[in-house]
Design a protein around this motif. Sequence first.
Motif, PDB file in Angstrom:
ATOM      1  N   GLU A   1      42.338  44.854  37.827  1.00 28.03           N
ATOM      2  CA  GLU A   1      43.151  43.678  38.140  1.00 28.03           C
ATOM      3  C   GLU A   1      44.533  43.774  37.511  1.00 28.03           C
ATOM      4  O   GLU A   1      45.496  43.226  38.046  1.00 28.03           O
ATOM      5  CB  GLU A   1      42.469  42.407  37.629  1.00 28.03           C
TER       6      GLU A   1
ATOM      7  N   ASP B   1      41.752  44.927  44.910  1.00 27.98           N
ATOM      8  CA  ASP B   1      42.527  43.848  45.521  1.00 27.98           C
ATOM      9  C   ASP B   1      42.207  43.672  47.001  1.00 27.98           C
ATOM     10  O   ASP B   1      42.383  42.583  47.547  1.00 27.98           O
ATOM     11  CB  ASP B   1      44.019  44.124  45.337  1.00 27.98           C
TER      12      ASP B   1
ATOM     13  N   GLN C   1      33.682  37.001  38.583  1.00 24.48           N
ATOM     14  CA  GLN C   1      34.535  37.493  39.655  1.00 24.48           C
ATOM     15  C   GLN C   1      33.841  37.364  41.010  1.00 24.48           C
ATOM     16  O   GLN C   1      34.462  36.993  42.011  1.00 24.48           O
ATOM     17  CB  GLN C   1      34.913  38.953  39.404  1.00 24.48           C
TER      18      GLN C   1
ATOM     19  N   HIS D   1      46.110  36.979  39.825  1.00 28.01           N
ATOM     20  CA  HIS D   1      44.997  37.186  38.892  1.00 28.01           C
ATOM     21  C   HIS D   1      45.156  36.322  37.647  1.00 28.01           C
ATOM     22  O   HIS D   1      44.171  35.829  37.090  1.00 28.01           O
ATOM     23  CB  HIS D   1      44.895  38.660  38.502  1.00 28.01           C
TER      24      HIS D   1
END
Length: 405
Positions: free
Chosen positions: A240, A266, A293, A360
């Motif tokens: 990230e 991503d 996540q 993020h």
Amino acid sequence: MKPGLKTRDAGELTWIVDPTMTITLGGVPQATVFSTPSMIMLMERSAREALRPFLEGSEESVGVEVQVEHTGPAVLGSTVRGVAKVVEIDGRHVGFEVQAYVGDREIGRGKHRRAVIPLDRLVANLMPMLKAEDRVMNLKPANGELGELENITVGVSNRVATATLNRPRAANAINVQMTGELERLVAWLAGHPQEVRVVVISGAGDAFCAGDDVKEIAGLSLEAARTLSLRQANLFLALEQLPQPVIAAVNGPAFGGGCTAAYSCDWRLASHAARFAMPEIKLGWPPGYGIAQLTALVGKARALEMCLTGDAITATQALEWGLVNELVPGTMLMKSAQQLAERLLRLPAEALRQAKHLIHLDEGQLPKITHRADTEAYLRCLALPDAREGIAAFVEKRLAKFDGK
């Protein structure tokens, strides 16, 4: 600084204790309590609130000294209150007595000192830090050569790096050696933001990644398993923080840590042969990292379904659930990934880096710290007989027979 501030003026702030503010003592969930650093922050911000009405638009207050005694606990979900009372005014320095409460019960007390400074001076001091190289999680950017990797093949063409997990006989399962090589790769990518603008990750053979190497885990001590799990959690969170957009080209099964690897990228392009699963429960333990996540991508209900059943979902389901961005024919997977990479290359590099960073960053810190609780839960279960049965069943290619306790 505006006039009017006087001793005994006070600022007050109320928070509800959430998981980001806690520490779990001894790995026991029932002993999850409001942490001392969080209590200090509550007190400091209460003092900041006391000063806020007296600041000019070009000023800010910063903490310069704090002395705090933690006198009592507060549990997860408690309403905590910070109170900061002015006791000393020395020009642009202000001293406070600070206290923290749950209801009328004191849980902390101490002293705090703040300085009022011009914002332009603060910004000038911060700018060198913003420009300095920072670690990607716990990995320092590597500016030298990547060197030879045994379990990952890496090629760079037209500023696009293609990394292929290369243990096809083990379905590209991540063992200790591959973990180290992935850490080297991420550190190298972080150190080469100009030479590499986009990253594509895929798997050799018929699988993307089968997750952790279960046979290797069977031979690890609990402490070695904990270290490995935390390294892997930090590794995937580091994706990230890379300056480059990262594309997962999922060509086959992405299970467990392999599923986490995919959704830590991503973008996720998937072939029709791709499948996604968090099958750890069938081995006798919960996922060691990545739950926050996953939940952010597919929602709580879908995350529960994946983690509690361990069942695989198809690429089509993954697309419907938001786990995959695009579904493409297997023969077109890498070409589609390259075409996406070329589209990104035509866009402004710094704007892409900043957009990725901000998106993020907007998630807050919860996904960045909950893996520690994930790992402790995983370790508790790994030490139980059900885990030994799950590993044995995996090695012997049979259904596990758990005791149900």
